[in-house]
Design a protein around this motif. Sequence first.
Motif, mmCIF file in Angstrom:
data_model
loop_
_atom_site.group_PDB
_atom_site.id
_atom_site.type_symbol
_atom_site.label_atom_id
_atom_site.label_comp_id
_atom_site.label_asym_id
_atom_site.label_seq_id
_atom_site.Cartn_x
_atom_site.Cartn_y
_atom_site.Cartn_z
ATOM 1 N N LEU A 100 0.821 -1.219 0.000
ATOM 2 C CA LEU A 100 0.000 0.000 0.000
ATOM 3 C C LEU A 100 0.850 1.262 0.000
ATOM 4 N N LEU A 101 1.912 1.251 0.803
ATOM 5 C CA LEU A 101 2.677 2.481 1.023
ATOM 6 C C LEU A 101 3.923 2.568 0.150
ATOM 7 N N GLY A 102 4.162 1.530 -0.670
ATOM 8 C CA GLY A 102 5.374 1.488 -1.496
ATOM 9 C C GLY A 102 5.454 2.656 -2.464
ATOM 10 N N ASN A 103 6.657 2.855 -2.977
ATOM 11 C CA ASN A 103 6.874 3.988 -3.879
ATOM 12 C C ASN A 103 6.035 3.893 -5.144
ATOM 13 N N ASN A 104 5.720 2.645 -5.556
ATOM 14 C CA ASN A 104 4.836 2.478 -6.710
ATOM 15 C C ASN A 104 3.457 1.998 -6.270
ATOM 16 N N GLY A 105 3.154 2.274 -5.043
ATOM 17 C CA GLY A 105 1.915 1.722 -4.480
ATOM 18 C C GLY A 105 0.721 2.631 -4.636
ATOM 19 N N PRO A 106 -0.434 2.153 -4.232
ATOM 20 C CA PRO A 106 -1.704 2.879 -4.417
ATOM 21 C C PRO A 106 -1.751 4.224 -3.695
ATOM 22 N N VAL A 107 -1.179 4.308 -2.498
ATOM 23 C CA VAL A 107 -1.296 5.554 -1.751
ATOM 24 C C VAL A 107 -0.527 6.670 -2.458
ATOM 25 N N ILE A 108 0.708 6.373 -2.848
ATOM 26 C CA ILE A 108 1.513 7.361 -3.586
ATOM 27 C C ILE A 108 0.815 7.705 -4.903
ATOM 28 N N TRP A 109 0.290 6.655 -5.545
ATOM 29 C CA TRP A 109 -0.400 6.843 -6.824
ATOM 30 C C TRP A 109 -1.606 7.770 -6.653
ATOM 31 N N LEU A 110 -2.346 7.526 -5.560
ATOM 32 C CA LEU A 110 -3.525 8.341 -5.279
ATOM 33 C C LEU A 110 -3.116 9.787 -5.013
ATOM 34 N N LEU A 111 -2.059 9.952 -4.212
ATOM 35 C CA LEU A 111 -1.565 11.294 -3.900
ATOM 36 C C LEU A 111 -1.139 12.000 -5.185
ATOM 37 N N ALA A 112 -0.435 11.275 -6.039
ATOM 38 C CA ALA A 112 0.032 11.855 -7.306
ATOM 39 C C ALA A 112 -1.161 12.238 -8.175
ATOM 40 N N THR A 113 -2.180 11.362 -8.194
ATOM 41 C CA THR A 113 -3.344 11.608 -9.047
ATOM 42 C C THR A 113 -4.101 12.864 -8.630
ATOM 43 N N ILE A 114 -4.176 13.078 -7.314
ATOM 44 C CA ILE A 114 -4.930 14.266 -6.886
ATOM 45 C C ILE A 114 -4.037 15.498 -6.814
ATOM 46 N N GLY A 115 -2.798 15.397 -7.303
ATOM 47 C CA GLY A 115 -2.037 16.611 -7.521
ATOM 48 C C GLY A 115 -0.780 16.819 -6.711
ATOM 49 N N PHE A 116 -0.437 15.891 -5.782
ATOM 50 C CA PHE A 116 0.863 16.037 -5.107
ATOM 51 C C PHE A 116 1.935 15.533 -6.059
ATOM 52 N N ALA A 117 2.658 16.468 -6.643
ATOM 53 C CA ALA A 117 3.580 16.131 -7.720
ATOM 54 C C ALA A 117 4.625 15.113 -7.278
ATOM 55 N N ASP A 118 5.278 15.404 -6.159
ATOM 56 C CA ASP A 118 6.376 14.537 -5.774
ATOM 57 C C ASP A 118 6.242 14.156 -4.306
ATOM 58 N N PRO A 119 5.306 13.216 -4.022
ATOM 59 C CA PRO A 119 5.062 12.901 -2.614
ATOM 60 C C PRO A 119 6.306 12.271 -1.986
ATOM 61 N N PRO A 120 6.543 12.548 -0.711
ATOM 62 C CA PRO A 120 7.715 11.979 -0.043
ATOM 63 C C PRO A 120 7.530 10.490 0.200
#
Lengths: 356, 282, 276
Positions: free
Chosen positions: B124-144
């Motif tokens: 879930l929390l991996g760099n290629n995981g859903p949470v990062i993906w979701l954050l990226a999709t809603i506009g966080f360009a480069d989530p930590p």
Amino acid sequence: MKPYLQLSGVNKAFGDFVALDDINLDVEKGEFVTFLGPSGSGKTTTLMIIAGFEDATHGAITIEGQSLAGLAPQERNIGIVFQNYALFPHKTAEENVFFPLQMRGVKKAEGLRKAAEMLELVGLEGFAHRYPKELSGGQQQRVALARALVFEPDLLLLDEPLGALDKNLREAMQIEIKRIQKRLGVTTIFVTHDQTEAMSMSDRIVVFSDGTIEQAAPPLDVYHKPTTRFVADFIGESNLLDATIRSADEGLADCPILGQVAYRTEGQPRLHDGQEVALLIRPEHLKLSRKPLEECRHASMTVETIVNYGDNALVIGRKDTAQIRVRVPGADVVTLEEGDECHVNWTDHAVFVLEH
Amino acid sequence: MAVTVSNLAGRKNLWPWLLLAPLALYLALFFLVPLGQVAMMSVTEPRVGLDNYEKVLTGTLYRRVFINTFFTAALVTVCCLLVGYPLAYLMNHTTERRAMAILLLITMSFWTSFLVRTYAWMVLLGNNGPVIWLLATIGFADPPGILFTRFSSTLAMVHILAPYMIMNIYSVMKKIDPALIRSAESMGAYGTSLFRHVYLPLTAPGIANGSVLVFVICLGFYVTPVLLGSPTEQMAAGLIGHQIEQFLAFGLGSAMAIVLLIVTLIVLWIYSRRFGLDRLYG
Amino acid sequence: MDRLMRWIGIGIVIFIAAPLVIVVPMSFSTAASLQFPPPGFSFGYYVQYFNDPTWLRPTFNSLFIGAMTTILTMALVVPATFALVRHKFWGKGVANLMMMMPMAVPHIVMAVGYYSYFGSLRLVHSHLGVVLAHTCLSVPITFLVLSANLKGFDRTLERAARSLGATPRQTFWYITLPILRPGLMISALFAFIQSFDETVVAIFISGRDAETLPRRMFDSIRQEADPVIAVISTLLFLAVFLGLIAPHVLRMVRRSLVRVPLPKPKKMAAQHREAA
């Protein structure tokens, strides 16, 4: 002739607490005997000692002259119906009834045939393959009875078997148990704290109190001729009034409440003049009237409380310091009101005398 | 003839011991002896003495790890409570069907191994995981990166241990007689006062049970902190494993293990004095 | 207020459900490493799992060790539970505490102990060593489940059996044991799962030869996060799911099966009238 079942000098103590104190009882073959008493009076303990689940501290129990001492429960050949039936939940009705036969090495075909016969006797044909939880309380009761009888026990013990049933079913089962017991002629001991059950079913009632036998007699004797104050009080409703014997020869006593009273003399212990006694008058033997009835003895009293039961009513009246309870037919109570003055009437035959 | 008490009494007293003996022997050999060995090693490896304990109790690294462990366990317990209490409450105030569905979900989570659930959080929390993906999709360009941090391991531990809390509170709440709440309401309690004076005291045993259970398990937690946590902020169990596996420092590892055990037992002891230990896991 | 509670509830449910659900799509992924959303659908990792001896061997090890642990645990705990539930004796409190103790000790502490103790007994890296350790850890939970069952057992049933002619031994085999069977099965299941899921002690003592599935998964997650783990996770998850809903399904099936219409209690009714 020796009695069929004999308890002689049975004692049971748990540490310092004496649960049973010198129990002596003879039971005839085929007799239906009820142990009646309040809880903790020792009736169930006695039953458990007969069954072999408790050891008596002293005393002996014999069946047909053979001592039961040292015999494990499974060696006694006594059928028991437990309070909550204790049906094996993993066995069907038929398998439950077959179990004691199985333990006695009866072959399956024959055993199942006997089990089926027994189930039929208790009115459960067609229910053989049901599990206990698929049966109603009354039906479970019947299975338990069939199971306790199928191996032709020397003795049948029933430990408050009707307590869990509702009133109508209980009456039906009373009749049913009595019918089956008569038909098989098995000697039966029935434990209950319900006096109507004891009255309606027994050949003889044994009244227990505080680990002793108060009285052992046929139901009507226990009701009409109690030997102790406890029995008079415990069984049925009673008016117990203090009195002093005026003349034992004539059967007359002085009662502060009722005045001079004549009493029944049959079967009484030896009484002497001046002895303090209690007079027992059952409420249904008293009659109420506005004016004294002829050919009756009577006293006046004030009506305190009227409790209606529909077909009859209980009128509680006061005379001086004593309460007097009177059972009257439902129709008679209509004209009566609390606070009324009236007369209470009785015949000499209604008065029974008890030693204090 | 007299029915006297047979001499069965003597045999009856021996019987439970016979039944108990195999297990007692087993636990002595394979529970007490290895545990004793840990205690032994802590004072004999590499030299006889209390050096190891001195190191564990005074060394800044070890002290920091123990304090960290304690605070993480406390944090996880509080989070479990924040997740568990509202859910248990909702389960008691929704339709039977929904409550059963949620119960099924929680039971399922409970029965799924710690390892599988830890792995799921890595996914879930991996760099290629859903949470990062979701954050990226809603506009966080480069989530930590959030994996391998204190946050990720705490989150996973809360998830893993929440079922213990929920089940404990739920079972207590379910037994509250609704008439009691109604009668409190009829006497004028509502909202927060109803909660504080009626609900909270009645559910306190469930809260205590669940909290102690979560806290104690968390104190000794190995798998999740090791796999998900930050390598620089280890917890006690991880450090013990590290000492043994990497440095073969049996003495030091054992001393830490004993300290961990003592802390755990103290918590349980305090609890059992108030509630009785067998209630905890029952 | 209600609406807020509702959303909080939904949030918590998602929090609990998400990790359980997420591994399922990942196990069918075509990506070489973890990637969301999965670029494509395939059974590739399933095929890989069922053909890779480095995964299958630990799986069988775990099943074997779990089975052995269950047998040993039950053999030890069943008699002990009977003693503790049914008898009063001196030292009972201590015995009770002793049985619960393994639950209070953190697994890492026991792992250190077993690592060194079994090292001296030459039991490290052996199936037997893991079974012995797991049995110890399974004792408390098995005891808890079993004693709850035994406490609920109505002993009048045993008295009834005795009065009907059964010896104490026959009573045990024909009555006590069959009635306790569901409880025994559940406690055995607990012992098995405790062993099958146990990770920490296995990491320290199972070695190459007796490597268990959790140890293999742990190593794999630590090193490379092999997506095969998603397959195993999905399978384990499925097993739990089936295990949980199995009783309900069985009940429904049994109910829907042909049910012989039950005879009406005619005679009973007649007797009721007779009584009235």
